[in-house]
Design an enzyme around this catalytic site. Structure first.
Site, PDB file in Angstrom:
ATOM      1  CE  LYS A 183    -134.121   6.825 -61.853  1.00 43.07           C
ATOM      2  NZ  LYS A 183    -133.558   8.212 -61.835  1.00 43.07           N
ATOM      3  CD  GLU A 219    -119.046  -2.015 -63.639  1.00 42.33           C
ATOM      4  OE1 GLU A 219    -118.092  -1.394 -63.114  1.00 42.33           O
ATOM      5  OE2 GLU A 219    -119.072  -3.257 -63.714  1.00 42.33           O
TER       6      GLU A 219
HETATM    7  P1  ADP Z   1    -125.001  10.043 -58.566  1.00 40.41           P
HETATM    8  O1  ADP Z   1    -124.533  10.573 -57.268  1.00 40.41           O
HETATM    9  O2  ADP Z   1    -123.932   9.853 -59.563  1.00 40.41           O
HETATM   10  O3  ADP Z   1    -126.225  10.728 -59.098  1.00 40.41           O
HETATM   11  P2  ADP Z   1    -126.692   7.896 -57.736  1.00 40.41           P
HETATM   12  O4  ADP Z   1    -126.283   6.516 -57.359  1.00 40.41           O
HETATM   13  O5  ADP Z   1    -127.383   8.722 -56.724  1.00 40.41           O
HETATM   14  O6  ADP Z   1    -125.367   8.551 -58.247  1.00 40.41           O
HETATM   15  O7  ADP Z   1    -127.601   7.883 -59.025  1.00 40.41           O
HETATM   16  C1  ADP Z   1    -127.404   7.032 -60.131  1.00 40.41           C
HETATM   17  C2  ADP Z   1    -128.755   6.590 -60.623  1.00 40.41           C
HETATM   18  O8  ADP Z   1    -129.372   5.799 -59.600  1.00 40.41           O
HETATM   19  C3  ADP Z   1    -129.737   7.735 -60.917  1.00 40.41           C
HETATM   20  O9  ADP Z   1    -130.559   7.405 -62.027  1.00 40.41           O
HETATM   21  C4  ADP Z   1    -130.559   7.789 -59.658  1.00 40.41           C
HETATM   22  O10 ADP Z   1    -131.848   8.339 -59.818  1.00 40.41           O
HETATM   23  C5  ADP Z   1    -130.658   6.310 -59.316  1.00 40.41           C
HETATM   24  N1  ADP Z   1    -130.977   6.049 -57.914  1.00 40.41           N
HETATM   25  C6  ADP Z   1    -130.698   6.821 -56.826  1.00 40.41           C
HETATM   26  N2  ADP Z   1    -131.187   6.249 -55.708  1.00 40.41           N
HETATM   27  C7  ADP Z   1    -131.801   5.091 -56.089  1.00 40.41           C
HETATM   28  C8  ADP Z   1    -132.497   4.049 -55.409  1.00 40.41           C
HETATM   29  N3  ADP Z   1    -132.686   4.089 -54.099  1.00 40.41           N
HETATM   30  N4  ADP Z   1    -132.967   3.023 -56.130  1.00 40.41           N
HETATM   31  C9  ADP Z   1    -132.784   2.966 -57.463  1.00 40.41           C
HETATM   32  N5  ADP Z   1    -132.147   3.906 -58.157  1.00 40.41           N
HETATM   33  C10 ADP Z   1    -131.652   4.960 -57.494  1.00 40.41           C
END
Ligand code: ADP
Length: 480
Positions: A172, A246
């Site tokens: 993903k 991380e």
């Molecule tokens: P950033 O602010 O660096 O984008 P995020 O934590 O929002 O950090 O995103 C990092 C990854 O986690 C991305 O691939 C994002 O789509 C995914 N992500 C965001 N929200 C969720 C969630 N609720 N469950 C699983 N993955 C998520």
């Protein structure tokens, strides 16, 4: 404009509900990268079922066969690094030099873990009357959720070891860098990873994350992203899954009184402004001990003034835009908060990016005399903003450095190696650098933070130890 798809059960398909999202170049909003599936829970469920059903061919392919496939993927990347880098720069914004380095690094990751395919092994134990040994087996389905700031080197350092030992993978990528993620899967398939062993799911984490993370078939989740998302995944995953989380950083660089101020300024600026400050290991705070403060500030300002902000496709540009509108608003908002708190900006770089239309540009910012309790000294900014602070002593500097919630990387600039070794002991960080910038890590050395930067279960890139996360160990007692 190209409509891209998910890869599930050996076929490129749209999201079940047909929803899409578009990605544009953050340096130039008129440059459209593509339209991608906005996947949801239904797509996640299909991907999990497909990889669980399809992973056996890869698991039983044999270590040498898996090694050759990963090496071939590395060859393909090296052949096409130029074109791949242009796409990465258009999609994420980083300079073409950084994008090229990142793709090459990803090829190197593939080669490193290709070798691990044949080196991963069990142990034997001297037990009277039995042959006792351990066998390592793939955990099953590994879920890799990755961020946009290193949209190929981070996925490659997670997915390559997962595949090397025969796991199935659900990937993903970040919705901010979907095309780079797609290219990686295309290359793996072209190199010979069986279609059933991998799925690519595009979309927003909020729409499909829960379905993926809670799926019983997913046995291990390797995630890099923000602390709030990591906490959510930790809560949702339950007790049965392996988690490698991380997260963020608020990384300090301490300068001691014996340092060369020019070198210190260069190290701070490199850590703060490389990748537009969008590395989890970026230098966000510089704490100067003793009388060097003004000289160090002067050098950081000089380096900031030398930055050439613009579209990363221009080879003369040294700093690209921020990757998203949200980041752009957040970083400028934090700069405004700093100004509102009465903080002094020793350098306030121009935010126009050389007149590029509609780009998310922020010039380098150097705040000085920032107190410990300022928001800018405590919160991750993820932009080209550095806060300089004064400290009376080494001990006071370390106390300031440790006063934040995060603990990813930290550096010290000094000629005193005894002090440097004290620092390695005293600092609360998973990565400690002496006389080099907080950002930039070796390919094969353990990577991971402490405190809010990591759940501290399994390090990434941990040499042989890296396979602890991606394998299950069985202990076998063999008596005649
Ligand atoms: P950033 O602010 O660096 O984008 P995020 O934590 O929002 O950090 O995103 C990092 C990854 O986690 C991305 O691939 C994002 O789509 C995914 N992500 C965001 N929200 C969720 C969630 N609720 N469950 C699983 N993955 C998520």
């Amino acid at each position: 404009m190209t409509a891209h798809q998910n890869f599930i059960a050996g076929a490129w398909i749209p999201a079940a509900q047909g929803a899409t999202f578009e990605r544009r170049n953050p340096a130039d909003q008129s440059d459209r990268i593509g339209v991608f599936p906005a996947s949801a829970a239904e797509d996640a469920a299909r991907a999990v079922t497909a990889v669980e059903a399809g992973r056996q061919e890869w698991a039983t392919a044999g270590a040498e066969a898996r090694m050759r496939v990963l090496e071939r993927a590395a060859d393909i990347i090296e052949e096409r690094a130029g074109d791949l880098a242009v796409e990465l720069t258009r999609e994420e914004g980083k300079t073409i030099a950084s994008a090229t380095t990142e793709w090459r690094r990803s090829a190197a990751n593939l080669r490193l873990y290709a070798g691990e395919a044949v080196r991963t092994r069990g142990e034997t134990f001297p037990v009277d009357g039995s042959l006792v040994h351990t066998r390592r087996e793939p955990v099953g389905v590994v879920l890799a959720i990755t961020p946009w700031n290193f949209p190929i080197s981070i996925p490659s350092r997670k997915i390559s070891p997962a595949l090397a030992v025969g796991n199935g993978v659900i990937f993903k990528p970040s919705e901010v860098a979907p095309l780079t993620g797609q290219r990686f899967v295309e290359i793996l398939l072209e190199a010979g990873v069986p279609a059933g062993a991998i799925a690519l799911l595009q979309g927003r984490g909020a729409d499909l994350g829960e379905a993926l993370v809670t799926s019983p078939e997913v046995k291990a989740i390797t995630f890099t992203g923000s602390y709030p998302t990591g906490c959510l995944i930790h809560r949702l995953a339950g007790p049965d899954k392996r988690l490698q989380l991380e997260m963020g950083g608020k990384n300090p660089c301490i300068v001691l009184g014996d340092a060369d101020p020019v070198r210190a300024g260069e190290i701070i600026a490199r850590g703060a402004f490389a990748l537009t400050g969008q590395a989890c290991t970026a230098t966000s705070r510089a704490i100067v001990v003793g009388d060097l403060y003004d000289e160090v500030v002067g050098e950081v300002v000089k380096q900031a003034a030398a930055v050439r902000l613009g579209n990363g496709l221009d080879p003369d540009v040294t700093m690209g835009p921020l990757a998203t509108k949200t980041q752009h608003e957040k970083v400028l908002g934090m700069v405004d908060i700093g100004k509102g708190e009465g903080l002094t900006l020793a350098f306030d770089g121009d935010d126009t990016g050389g007149g590029e239309p509609g780009g998310f540009f922020v010039g380098p910012k150097v705040f000085v005399d920032v107190p410990d309790d300022s928001l800018l000294a405590q919160e991750e900014i993820f932009g080209p903003v550095v806060c300089l602070q004064r400290a009376e002593s080494y001990e006071a500097a370390v106390e300031t450095a440790n006063s934040v919630e995060y603990g990813l990387a930290a550096s010290i600039v000094t000629k005193d190696f005894a002090r440097a070794l004290d620092f390695a002991k005293d600092i609360e960080a998973g990565i400690v650098k002496v006389n080099s910038a907080t950002g930039g890590v070796a390919l094969s050395a353990p990577f991971g933070g402490i405190k809010h930067s990591s759940n501290q279960t399994y390090k990434e890139q941990a040499g042989h130890g890296v396979m602890d996360f991606y394998t299950t160990v069985k202990t076998v007692y063999l008596a005649s």
